[in-house]
Design a protein around this motif. Sequence first.
Motif, PDB file in Angstrom:
ATOM      1  N   HIS A 154     -18.447  -1.268  20.526  1.00 22.75           N
ATOM      2  CA  HIS A 154     -19.432  -2.302  20.181  1.00 22.75           C
ATOM      3  C   HIS A 154     -19.620  -2.485  18.682  1.00 22.75           C
ATOM      4  N   ASP A 155     -19.670  -1.382  17.929  1.00 19.94           N
ATOM      5  CA  ASP A 155     -19.904  -1.512  16.482  1.00 19.94           C
ATOM      6  C   ASP A 155     -18.606  -1.386  15.672  1.00 19.94           C
ATOM      7  N   TYR A 156     -17.462  -1.555  16.334  1.00 18.05           N
ATOM      8  CA  TYR A 156     -16.178  -1.499  15.613  1.00 18.05           C
ATOM      9  C   TYR A 156     -16.113  -2.595  14.569  1.00 18.05           C
ATOM     10  N   ASN A 157     -15.827  -2.219  13.340  1.00 22.52           N
ATOM     11  CA  ASN A 157     -15.642  -3.196  12.258  1.00 22.52           C
ATOM     12  C   ASN A 157     -15.077  -2.483  11.026  1.00 22.52           C
ATOM     13  N   PRO A 158     -13.743  -2.379  10.932  1.00 24.65           N
ATOM     14  CA  PRO A 158     -13.130  -1.672   9.804  1.00 24.65           C
ATOM     15  C   PRO A 158     -12.959  -2.538   8.561  1.00 24.65           C
ATOM     16  N   SER A 159     -13.502  -3.737   8.590  1.00 30.53           N
ATOM     17  CA  SER A 159     -13.250  -4.710   7.527  1.00 30.53           C
ATOM     18  C   SER A 159     -13.584  -4.184   6.135  1.00 30.53           C
ATOM     19  N   ALA A 160     -14.674  -3.441   6.026  1.00 33.50           N
ATOM     20  CA  ALA A 160     -15.107  -2.965   4.702  1.00 33.50           C
ATOM     21  C   ALA A 160     -14.114  -2.016   4.060  1.00 33.50           C
ATOM     22  N   GLY A 161     -13.225  -1.413   4.852  1.00 34.95           N
ATOM     23  CA  GLY A 161     -12.290  -0.437   4.304  1.00 34.95           C
ATOM     24  C   GLY A 161     -10.908  -0.975   3.994  1.00 34.95           C
ATOM     25  N   LEU A 162     -10.688  -2.282   4.149  1.00 32.77           N
ATOM     26  CA  LEU A 162      -9.326  -2.814   4.011  1.00 32.77           C
ATOM     27  C   LEU A 162      -8.750  -2.613   2.616  1.00 32.77           C
ATOM     28  N   GLU A 163      -9.563  -2.794   1.582  1.00 31.96           N
ATOM     29  CA  GLU A 163      -9.049  -2.614   0.213  1.00 31.96           C
ATOM     30  C   GLU A 163      -8.722  -1.167  -0.104  1.00 31.96           C
ATOM     31  N   ARG A 164      -9.256  -0.243   0.684  1.00 34.85           N
ATOM     32  CA  ARG A 164      -8.996   1.183   0.438  1.00 34.85           C
ATOM     33  C   ARG A 164      -7.680   1.650   1.044  1.00 34.85           C
ATOM     34  N   ILE A 165      -7.060   0.848   1.869  1.00 38.82           N
ATOM     35  CA  ILE A 165      -5.824   1.255   2.524  1.00 38.82           C
ATOM     36  C   ILE A 165      -4.705   1.399   1.498  1.00 38.82           C
ATOM     37  N   GLU A 166      -4.069   2.560   1.466  1.00 37.68           N
ATOM     38  CA  GLU A 166      -2.992   2.839   0.518  1.00 37.68           C
ATOM     39  C   GLU A 166      -1.621   2.867   1.190  1.00 37.68           C
ATOM     40  N   ALA A 167      -1.585   3.120   2.471  1.00 36.69           N
ATOM     41  CA  ALA A 167      -0.321   3.243   3.196  1.00 36.69           C
ATOM     42  C   ALA A 167       0.371   1.890   3.338  1.00 36.69           C
TER      43      ALA A 167
END
Length: 353
Positions: A271-284
């Motif tokens: 229900h509270d899934y939302n990874p949007s805030a972490g997209l800029e942190r992705i390094e892989a």
Amino acid sequence: MKCSRAALSAVLAMTSLTAVAADYPAPKQGEWIAKDFKFHTGEIMPELRLHYTTVGEPSGQPVLVLHGSGGDAARMLTTDFAGELFGPGQPLDTSKYYIIIPDSVGHGKSSKPSDGMKTAFPKYNYEDMVDAQYRLIRDGLGIKHLRLVIGNSMGGMHTWIWGGKYPQAMDILVPMASQPTEMAARNWMLRRMMLETIRNDPDYNGGNYTAQPRMMKYAINAYAIATGGGTFGYQALAPTAAKADKMVDDRLALAVTADANDFIYQWQASHDYNPSAGLERIEATLLAINAADDERNPPETGVTDAALKRVKNGRLYLIPASTETRGHLTTGNARFYTEQLRELLQTAPQRTM
């Protein structure tokens, strides 16, 4: 990185499973206990049991494989998935890679409500499930860095969370049948209706049922038909009312083996899934794989394309729709993307902690 022998000795005894395909090693099962596991609600479980399956040897490059909602590691050991990926010369050849497939929290043989706590079990979410996976990899298996994290459906959503929350933990991310955006629109609406149908069945009795609620099979099958199969696929398989009725009858004839509380927890967790805030942190290096006819992640909304612009080294491979694809279920068949995955593993740079 190789697993340390000290860490491996702390893992409970491993037992062999029957191999699904003859061309890769027999899978092995293991369990590890995460002590004092803290959930996002603040609740602490003194001992959280995490069950997992491995294929290959710990000396291989570690690969984390994540299953979908309601599944377990066995769902990733099918002929269509493992049989296309784990054998000699295949993209995840287990003579080179060490495959780790956890049963996520609330699933399979990992800790779950039906173990005895019922609705007193902590209300976990996807962040909790990923944190448990991370602790298993780091503390249970002693692995400091993963070559690849790949997941399907719920496992794909977990993969997006891994990238933003633990950006240095892997070289490559392959989230499949998922979007890195808030759980919303028809996806959540259908999930909510499925859960409400079960909760409002008098048999459910607030989670204190003596037999599985009778409406469960109707709720589960209605959602399943709406969620997977593909427009072209259904038209090819059920072009007449009689054939469509036969498909429904066959579904309803199958016994529901899921426990109602486990099932509600598994789906409510999104229900509270939302990874949007972490997209800029992705390094892989990231390759998202979706199907053009995915009923739950329709590409025409453009939300995945927009989100990928925020990922430094991310791109999308969209499997074209056909009579061979099965909508949201398409990515369960690795033959649609074996070459893309092989190329990615050959070209993505190796990173260290």
